[in-house]
Design an enzyme around this catalytic site. Structure first.
Site, short mmCIF file in Angstrom:
data_model
loop_
_atom_site.label_atom_id
_atom_site.label_comp_id
_atom_site.label_asym_id
_atom_site.label_seq_id
_atom_site.Cartn_x
_atom_site.Cartn_y
_atom_site.Cartn_z
N SER A 143 0.61 -1.34 0.29
CA SER A 143 0.12 0.11 -0.12
C SER A 143 1.24 1.10 -0.07
O SER A 143 1.70 1.46 -0.58
CB SER A 143 -1.43 -0.13 1.29
OG SER A 143 -1.53 1.01 0.91
N GLU A 237 -9.89 -3.86 -6.27
CA GLU A 237 -9.53 -2.29 -5.52
C GLU A 237 -9.33 -1.32 -5.83
O GLU A 237 -9.14 -1.18 -7.05
CB GLU A 237 -7.62 -3.58 -5.69
CG GLU A 237 -7.69 -4.04 -4.51
CD GLU A 237 -5.84 -4.48 -3.99
OE1 GLU A 237 -5.25 -3.10 -3.51
OE2 GLU A 237 -4.64 -4.87 -4.45
N HIS A 267 -7.80 -5.65 -1.33
CA HIS A 267 -6.13 -4.76 -0.89
C HIS A 267 -4.74 -5.38 0.11
O HIS A 267 -5.48 -6.47 1.34
CB HIS A 267 -6.42 -3.48 -0.02
CG HIS A 267 -5.52 -1.79 -0.07
ND1 HIS A 267 -4.65 -1.93 -1.29
CD2 HIS A 267 -5.68 -1.99 0.44
CE1 HIS A 267 -3.72 -1.05 -0.70
NE2 HIS A 267 -3.73 -1.00 0.92
#
Length: 299
Positions: A143, A237, A267
């Site tokens: 991320s 996502e 995610h």
């Protein structure tokens, strides 16, 4: 075909995931505690070392073949820590045959951009100063940490520092302007992230910096001369287009890049590897990529 465990994990996320709103500190506490739902698989806290203005934790998995992995955790830059991601960084280190240095980089609002980039650069340089050959060092992040990894690579390249062998980008947040179409087209399929919250977190991190700054949003950067990248993203996502934009930036620059879209995944599904087979498989793929980049048969 998705595993039978996937639906259970999705239900657990929807029931238990921390709030997307509110003050940073309670969210940090909730984030660090979230891993307790799956446990750290008996991975004890590692030795903590000082790295410039921050700290890092050595995670030493069972497998170590003379390689070192610098891991940068996710959490929208303001959340997350080596603790929250210890079970993930350890598993990836084990798959890569590497000792792991998990960086606790400075976070906003206390320390906005570019503090995290400076800390990642300092951590990598510390490894070189300790005698780690750059060809045996790799970077990985999830991320925000994935975007941070590519930002650090650009900064290291620009400074003339010998670069690591490769980097793994898990569900990268690579465009802090949040302009990708998937923020709209995949909104109904996303179970973890909220675009409005991402924009708030980006504003907190950037503190007035242009969201398209290449060291904040590497999808807008020049990736020329970077080491090989592996990008893994789930089909569900809202950051799907961030991953694609990062891939396109690498291709434009002539940087070797492998792009993987994992069907039905959400995610950073890797984080759920203790109970999700797809998470374990993705970690094994990433580990094999890092082993190959650092010399499979070397000791």
């Amino acid at each position: 075909m998705a595993s039978p465990e996937l639906e259970l994990v999705r239900e657990l996320i929807e029931l238990n995931w921390h709030t997307r709103n509110g003050e940073v500190e309670p969210r940090r506490i909730a984030y660090d505690r979230a891993q307790e739902a799956f446990g750290n698989l008996g991975v004890p806290p590692g030795d903590v070392v000082t790295v410039g203005h921050c700290t890092a934790e050595w995670v030493r998995p069972a497998r170590q073949d003379g390689r070192t992995l610098l891991y940068l955790h996710g959490g929208s830059y303001a959340l997350g820590s080596p603790q929250s991601h210890r079970h993930l960084s350890s598993a990836l280190g084990d798959a890569a045959g590497a000792a792991v240095l998990a960086l606790h980089y400075r976070r906003p609002p206390e320390s906005p951009f570019p503090a995290a980039v400076e800390d990642a650069v300092a951590a990598y340089r510390m490894l070189l100063e300790q005698g780690c050959p750059p060809g045996r060092v790799t970077l990985a992040g999830d991320s925000a940490g994935a975007g941070l990894a590519v930002a650090a690579l650009q900064a290291l390249r620009d400074a003339g520092t010998p670069l690591p062998a490769a980097a793994v980008c898990i569900s990268p947040w690579a465009d802090l302007a949040c302009e990708g179409a998937s923020h709209t087209t995949r909104k109904a399929r996303e179970i973890l992230l909220d675009t409005a919250d991402l924009r708030r977190m980006a504003e907190r991190y950037l503190a007035g910096t242009d969201p398209r700054h290449p060291l904040a949003s590497p999808a807008h950067g020049d990736l020329t001369g970077l080491p090989p990248l592996l990008i893994q993203v789930g089909s569900e996502e809202v950051l799907h287009d961030d991953a694609r934009a990062l891939e396109q930036a690498a291709l434009k620059a002539g940087t070797p890049v492998t792009f993987e879209e994992w069907p039905e995944m959400f995610h950073v599904w890797h984080w759920y590897h203790p109970v999700l087979p797809e998470g374990r498989r993705a970690i094994e793929v990433a580990g094999a990529f890092l082993r190959t980049a650092t010399g499979e048969g070397l000791k």
